[in-house]
Design an enzyme around this catalytic site. Structure first.
Site, mmCIF file in Angstrom:
data_model
loop_
_atom_site.group_PDB
_atom_site.id
_atom_site.type_symbol
_atom_site.label_atom_id
_atom_site.label_comp_id
_atom_site.label_asym_id
_atom_site.label_seq_id
_atom_site.Cartn_x
_atom_site.Cartn_y
_atom_site.Cartn_z
ATOM 1 N N SER A 235 0.847 -1.208 0.000
ATOM 2 C CA SER A 235 0.000 0.000 0.000
ATOM 3 C C SER A 235 0.877 1.250 0.000
ATOM 4 O O SER A 235 1.997 1.235 0.532
ATOM 5 C CB SER A 235 -0.867 0.028 1.254
ATOM 6 O OG SER A 235 -1.477 1.300 1.414
ATOM 7 N N TYR B 200 -2.050 -0.267 10.447
ATOM 8 C CA TYR B 200 -2.169 -0.747 9.062
ATOM 9 C C TYR B 200 -0.939 -0.338 8.239
ATOM 10 O O TYR B 200 -0.360 -1.156 7.514
ATOM 11 C CB TYR B 200 -3.449 -0.169 8.461
ATOM 12 C CG TYR B 200 -3.702 -0.483 7.000
ATOM 13 C CD1 TYR B 200 -4.337 -1.654 6.614
ATOM 14 C CD2 TYR B 200 -3.332 0.420 5.996
ATOM 15 C CE1 TYR B 200 -4.589 -1.935 5.277
ATOM 16 C CE2 TYR B 200 -3.574 0.154 4.657
ATOM 17 C CZ TYR B 200 -4.208 -1.024 4.304
ATOM 18 O OH TYR B 200 -4.449 -1.287 2.978
#
Ligand code: NAD
Length: 321
Positions: free
Chosen positions: A216, A229
């Site tokens: 990501s 995250y």
């Protein structure tokens, strides 16, 4: 000397007046449209305000994510290969499943609980003329990963491509409020899940196989409300590079795709409804990607026709800088 500097200053003001006038006529760039550079037009914010329960159902998302890439023609880049895709029921994973099938692969989908989405993905793969099995499993649990791999090998005889893609993401604006349970769930899903799946799948993978991990942009830039995250996504990037070196001798390539914002169930089941409405608006392209804008990157990294000399790379697909 004085007059020389005065004339330079006057020249600067002349340039400035020109730019000011042009900025004014363009409204300082406000109201600029999102960038559309694709084979079809993609949805732009504002989206309908919505907030969905975890783990997020694609059938409930409005507008429906675009995953089937009707303009994309297959050319046997994964002919008769077998791909196992975690989180393949929806979002990026679903589009990857469909394009892999269009390139000739049979597909095993691992998903947590979204039966309706998983059935829709299976139908979409079968419509491409390939086989698809569905395995409901929690990737944070080692035994369930082992079982998912065993079911795939039983159905198709081997694994050529592993796409580690399942993830848990929920924001926590205040760092102090990030609970142990929340942190643990994120790490167990996003890091242990990839580790378990890779360790269980590798013994079944022959030279020429590939692992693709979904990372990501948050693993590169960090995201202040997604500390846990972001930490896992940075870890996935390092895992990718380290594992690529480790598996060279086995002839297995390991790469990652690092997406920016993508219109999938992940964020509408995380962010508040008002934020979902603006999702992707702060990127240079002023819109999120659709899953079908990510999937070709996975085809590229999976196919020995395209990327046989590429391993250990993190490919950002983030909508510009
Ligand atoms: P998605 O909601 O469609 O996919 C997430 C999947 O993870 C779901 O299919 C769910 O079944 C699965 N999952 C969650 N917990 C699981 C568990 N414990 N065991 C097994 N499966 C589990 O969303 P998506 O956006 O397509 O996400 C795919 C990947 O893309 C994720 O790794 C995510 O972090 C990454 N990503 C997404 C974005 C984005 O903006 N959507 C941006 C960057 C990275």
């Amino acid at each position: 000397m004085q007059s020389k500097t005065a004339s330079e200053a006057a020249k600067q003001r002349h340039i400035q007046r020109g730019i000011d006038a042009r900025d004014k006529s363009k409204g300082n760039g406000k109201g600029q449209h999102a960038m559309q550079a694709g084979a079809r037009k993609y949805p732009e914010p504002p989206f309908p305000e919505q907030h969905h329960p975890k783990p997020g159902d694609e059938w409930a998302i409005d507008p429906a994510p675009l995953y089937d890439a009707p303009f994309y023609l297959g050319s046997k880049k994964l002919d008769d290969k077998v791909a196992l895709i975690t989180g393949g029921d929806s979002g990026i994973g679903r589009s990857v499943a469909v394009l892999f099938a269009r390139e000739g692969a049979d597909i095993a989908i691992v998903y947590l609980a979204e039966d309706r989405d998983a059935k829709a993905t299976k139908s979409a793969v079968e419509a491409e003329g390939r086989r698809c099995i569905l395995v409901k499993a929690d990737v944070s649990k080692r035994d369930q990963c082992r079982n998912a791999v065993a079911q795939t090998v039983k159905a198709f005889g081997r694994i050529d491509v592993l796409v580690n893609n399942a993830a848990f993401q929920i924001h926590s604006s205040e760092f102090a409020e990030l609970t142990e349970e929340h942190f643990d769930t994120t790490l167990k899903t996003n890091l242990y899940g990839y580790f378990h799946m890779a360790q269980e799948a590798v013994p079944h993978m022959k030279p020429g196989s590939a692992i693709i991990n979904t990372g990501s942009v948050t693993g590169i830039d960090g995201s202040k409300a997604l500390v846990d995250y972001s930490m896992t996504k940075g870890g996935i990037h390092a895992f990718t590079r380290a594992l690529s070196g480790n598996l060279l001798a086995k002839g297995i390539r390991v790469n990652a795709v690092a997406p920016g914002p993508v219109w999938t169930p992940l964020n509408p089941s995380d962010k508040e409804a008002g934020d979902v409405s603006k999702f992707g608006a702060d990127t240079p392209m002023k819109r999120p990607a659709q899953p079908e804008e990510l999937a070709p990157a996975y085809v590229f990294l999976a196919s020995p026709h395209c990327s046989s000399y590429i391993t250990g790379e993190i490919l950002p697909v983030v909508g510009g800088y």
